[in-house]
Write a protein that holds these residues in place. Structure first.
Motif, PDB file in Angstrom:
ATOM      1  N   GLU A  24     -23.204  17.145   9.473  1.00 18.40           N
ATOM      2  CA  GLU A  24     -23.974  16.087   8.812  1.00 18.40           C
ATOM      3  C   GLU A  24     -25.235  15.743   9.596  1.00 18.40           C
ATOM      4  N   LEU A  25     -25.120  15.662  10.909  1.00 20.98           N
ATOM      5  CA  LEU A  25     -26.294  15.359  11.733  1.00 20.98           C
ATOM      6  C   LEU A  25     -27.338  16.460  11.612  1.00 20.98           C
ATOM      7  N   SER A  31     -17.472  18.145  11.334  1.00 24.87           N
ATOM      8  CA  SER A  31     -18.079  17.480  10.175  1.00 24.87           C
ATOM      9  C   SER A  31     -19.241  16.592  10.605  1.00 24.87           C
ATOM     10  N   ILE A  32     -19.060  15.845  11.688  1.00 23.06           N
ATOM     11  CA  ILE A  32     -20.136  14.998  12.204  1.00 23.06           C
ATOM     12  C   ILE A  32     -21.332  15.865  12.596  1.00 23.06           C
ATOM     13  N   ARG A  33     -21.075  16.964  13.292  1.00 23.48           N
ATOM     14  CA  ARG A  33     -22.148  17.871  13.711  1.00 23.48           C
ATOM     15  C   ARG A  33     -22.923  18.414  12.513  1.00 23.48           C
ATOM     16  N   PHE A  69     -15.124  16.275  14.357  1.00 21.04           N
ATOM     17  CA  PHE A  69     -16.348  16.455  15.122  1.00 21.04           C
ATOM     18  C   PHE A  69     -17.236  17.556  14.558  1.00 21.04           C
ATOM     19  N   VAL A  84     -24.284   9.356  10.314  1.00 19.64           N
ATOM     20  CA  VAL A  84     -22.831   9.280  10.176  1.00 19.64           C
ATOM     21  C   VAL A  84     -22.404   7.914  10.682  1.00 19.64           C
ATOM     22  N   PHE A 118     -23.805   7.440  14.259  1.00 23.69           N
ATOM     23  CA  PHE A 118     -24.571   8.469  14.937  1.00 23.69           C
ATOM     24  C   PHE A 118     -25.812   8.786  14.111  1.00 23.69           C
TER      25      PHE A 118
END
Length: 95
Positions: A36-37, A32-34, A30, A43, A51
């Motif tokens: 990237e966003l 990593s997702i944050r 999570f 993502v 996302f």
């Protein structure tokens, strides 16, 4: 409603790893997702969904208490778009 704790416990069991390891992996995914966003990247998880970061423009609103105009600032929000495989599985299960 399932919580992070429930998901971590189930993931640890499925992957045959300790709760601590599963928790660290969950947090890392999570984070990593944050990152990237926030970097402006989309993502995507094939068969699950993706996302995307969207910008909601600044606009004028009205205070419902007294009717005065209020400036609403620009905001970032995350949109999730479900993947075809997950959508099909959910729709099949709901019938």
């Amino acid at each position: 409603m399932k919580t992070k704790e429930d998901i971590v416990k189930n993931s640890a069991k499925l992957a045959n790893v300790t709760l601590d390891t599963a928790d660290k992996v969950f947090d890392a995914i999570f984070e990593s997702i944050r990152q990237e966003l926030l970097a402006g990247e989309e993502v995507s998880f094939r068969r699950f969904g993706g996302f995307k970061l969207l910008t909601r423009s600044a606009r004028m609103g009205v205070d419902p208490r007294n009717g005065t105009p209020v400036a609403i600032p620009e905001k970032l929000r995350v949109k999730f778009q479900i993947g075809k495989t997950l959508a099909a599985a959910l729709n099949k299960e709901s019938k």
